[in-house]
Design a protein around this motif. Sequence first.
Motif, PDB file in Angstrom:
ATOM      1  N   UNK A   3      -8.647  -2.010   3.786  1.00  0.00           N
ATOM      2  CA  UNK A   3      -7.180  -2.090   3.766  1.00  0.00           C
ATOM      3  C   UNK A   3      -6.609  -2.636   5.070  1.00  0.00           C
ATOM      4  N   UNK A   4      -7.465  -3.109   5.953  1.00  0.00           N
ATOM      5  CA  UNK A   4      -6.989  -3.711   7.211  1.00  0.00           C
ATOM      6  C   UNK A   4      -6.712  -5.194   6.980  1.00  0.00           C
ATOM      7  N   UNK A   5      -5.457  -5.577   7.124  1.00  0.00           N
ATOM      8  CA  UNK A   5      -5.041  -6.958   6.864  1.00  0.00           C
ATOM      9  C   UNK A   5      -4.706  -7.736   8.130  1.00  0.00           C
ATOM     10  N   UNK A   6      -4.631  -7.034   9.246  1.00  0.00           N
ATOM     11  CA  UNK A   6      -4.161  -7.677  10.476  1.00  0.00           C
ATOM     12  C   UNK A   6      -2.662  -7.604  10.639  1.00  0.00           C
ATOM     13  N   UNK A   7      -1.969  -7.059   9.645  1.00  0.00           N
ATOM     14  CA  UNK A   7      -0.504  -6.983   9.695  1.00  0.00           C
ATOM     15  C   UNK A   7       0.014  -5.659  10.249  1.00  0.00           C
ATOM     16  N   UNK A   8      -0.852  -4.682  10.379  1.00  0.00           N
ATOM     17  CA  UNK A   8      -0.418  -3.386  10.908  1.00  0.00           C
ATOM     18  C   UNK A   8      -0.106  -3.507  12.394  1.00  0.00           C
ATOM     19  N   UNK A   9       1.027  -2.970  12.788  1.00  0.00           N
ATOM     20  CA  UNK A   9       1.454  -3.033  14.182  1.00  0.00           C
ATOM     21  C   UNK A   9       1.034  -1.752  14.886  1.00  0.00           C
ATOM     22  N   UNK A  10       0.046  -1.879  15.787  1.00  0.00           N
ATOM     23  CA  UNK A  10      -0.463  -0.710  16.508  1.00  0.00           C
ATOM     24  C   UNK A  10       0.112  -0.602  17.926  1.00  0.00           C
ATOM     25  N   UNK A  11       1.044  -1.486  18.260  1.00  0.00           N
ATOM     26  CA  UNK A  11       1.640  -1.383  19.598  1.00  0.00           C
ATOM     27  C   UNK A  11       2.553  -0.153  19.655  1.00  0.00           C
ATOM     28  N   UNK A  26      -2.107   6.608  18.563  1.00  0.00           N
ATOM     29  CA  UNK A  26      -1.513   7.444  17.508  1.00  0.00           C
ATOM     30  C   UNK A  26      -1.326   6.708  16.186  1.00  0.00           C
ATOM     31  N   UNK A  27      -0.980   5.428  16.251  1.00  0.00           N
ATOM     32  CA  UNK A  27      -0.775   4.689  15.006  1.00  0.00           C
ATOM     33  C   UNK A  27      -2.094   4.456  14.276  1.00  0.00           C
ATOM     34  N   UNK A  28      -3.174   4.265  15.032  1.00  0.00           N
ATOM     35  CA  UNK A  28      -4.478   4.083  14.400  1.00  0.00           C
ATOM     36  C   UNK A  28      -4.929   5.381  13.749  1.00  0.00           C
ATOM     37  N   UNK A  29      -4.834   6.505  14.486  1.00  0.00           N
ATOM     38  CA  UNK A  29      -5.334   7.733  13.863  1.00  0.00           C
ATOM     39  C   UNK A  29      -4.443   8.192  12.713  1.00  0.00           C
ATOM     40  N   UNK A  30      -3.150   7.867  12.770  1.00  0.00           N
ATOM     41  CA  UNK A  30      -2.301   8.186  11.622  1.00  0.00           C
ATOM     42  C   UNK A  30      -2.674   7.342  10.398  1.00  0.00           C
ATOM     43  N   UNK A  31      -3.035   6.081  10.615  1.00  0.00           N
ATOM     44  CA  UNK A  31      -3.444   5.260   9.468  1.00  0.00           C
ATOM     45  C   UNK A  31      -4.774   5.742   8.900  1.00  0.00           C
ATOM     46  N   UNK A  32      -5.694   6.172   9.768  1.00  0.00           N
ATOM     47  CA  UNK A  32      -6.944   6.750   9.282  1.00  0.00           C
ATOM     48  C   UNK A  32      -6.670   7.971   8.409  1.00  0.00           C
ATOM     49  N   UNK A  33      -5.753   8.826   8.853  1.00  0.00           N
ATOM     50  CA  UNK A  33      -5.423  10.024   8.087  1.00  0.00           C
ATOM     51  C   UNK A  33      -4.732   9.663   6.773  1.00  0.00           C
ATOM     52  N   UNK A  34      -3.872   8.662   6.820  1.00  0.00           N
ATOM     53  CA  UNK A  34      -3.165   8.243   5.614  1.00  0.00           C
ATOM     54  C   UNK A  34      -4.133   7.676   4.584  1.00  0.00           C
ATOM     55  N   UNK A  35      -5.086   6.854   5.049  1.00  0.00           N
ATOM     56  CA  UNK A  35      -6.092   6.298   4.142  1.00  0.00           C
ATOM     57  C   UNK A  35      -6.906   7.422   3.503  1.00  0.00           C
ATOM     58  N   UNK A  36      -7.305   8.402   4.327  1.00  0.00           N
ATOM     59  CA  UNK A  36      -8.094   9.521   3.814  1.00  0.00           C
ATOM     60  C   UNK A  36      -7.323  10.288   2.744  1.00  0.00           C
ATOM     61  N   UNK A  37      -6.049  10.533   3.004  1.00  0.00           N
ATOM     62  CA  UNK A  37      -5.239  11.281   2.044  1.00  0.00           C
ATOM     63  C   UNK A  37      -5.039  10.503   0.755  1.00  0.00           C
TER      64      UNK A  37
END
Length: 352
Positions: free
Chosen positions: A343-351, A267-278
């Motif tokens: 925009x992927x920095x390695x800092x996003x927490x997908x757990x 869910x966190x990955x697909x939400x970030x994909x949607x956020x980037x798109x928006x």
Amino acid sequence: MEHDFELLRELTEARGVPGYEDRIREIVRREFDDSVDRVRTDAMGNVVGTIEGTGEDEGYSVAVAAHMDEIGFMVKHVTDEGFLQVDALGGFDPRVLRAQRVTVHTDGGDLTGVIGSVPPHTLTEEQREKKDEVEDVYIDVGLDGDAASEQVTVGDLVTLDQTTVEMGNLITGKALDDRVCVFQLLEAANRIEDPDVTIHFAATVQEEVGLRGAQALGVDVDPDLAIALDVTVANDVPQIGDESKQVTEVGDGAAVKLKDSSVITNPKVNHRLRDVAERRGIDHQLEVLPAGGTDTAGFQNTHGAKPVGAISIPTRYLHTVTESAHADDVDGAIDLLVAFLETETGDHDYTL
């Protein structure tokens, strides 16, 4: 299209069934030459082009995968009369196979063939009622039994024939599943410069027979995050009356996958994909696919738990030789992938 249609045509018109993706592999390696830091091919035939990260967390890596293989056949028998019987490599709808032109790939070169179809004038009542099956396919190569047996052997491969053309706003041809996403992957690799994290662009094999290439790469590459690229169902055609069964619509943008029968994306990955798109103003839609699997699951289910996401390109008439996708959706899918990776920095927490 904003991008290179001639490369897309070359990819889709090239032939490569599961386990025999050689011709596509050559194109991918050629295109990677000027866009990645290093290229490797593994024992299964997966091609991985890597761009090294330049950020603080250089050990963090993202795998992006699209599969090279297309559905096809393998010859299992040559009859005394010279007709070929075949075994399917991937999932076919037998209804669309009648009277199709094919290419038989032999050691001596390619042969043209046709899948036979009994004229309606002479069909018996039993033949009219019989359900089409792949095992009932007979390929006519225009040769008698002796000549056919000399040129065709068990294990030779068969692919369906079709050219790729622009049709209005659509691109139509064979093997858009999944060469249009291999094209997306190559275009993204060409546009990405100095990413913060290491990116492994993976052109995978044998997806159509069980996600096998991605499963192997999930172990060998062992990424921290994986994004799969594939086509998805667009049932936005008159034959589908129920809008809930459309899944996606061509022209409405790239699809962010929420689930298919093989995976529920993070869910966190697909939400970030949607956020980037928006944020970037990229048209997009959501995908809930009731049946069918993708390389997404191959990465999620190997070598420990991995956060996974997927970008899909809506496509009509899947698993036929007239697969059709909207040019704007292809461009949007490329834009979304590039924006996400940049925009992927390695800092996003997908757990979770």
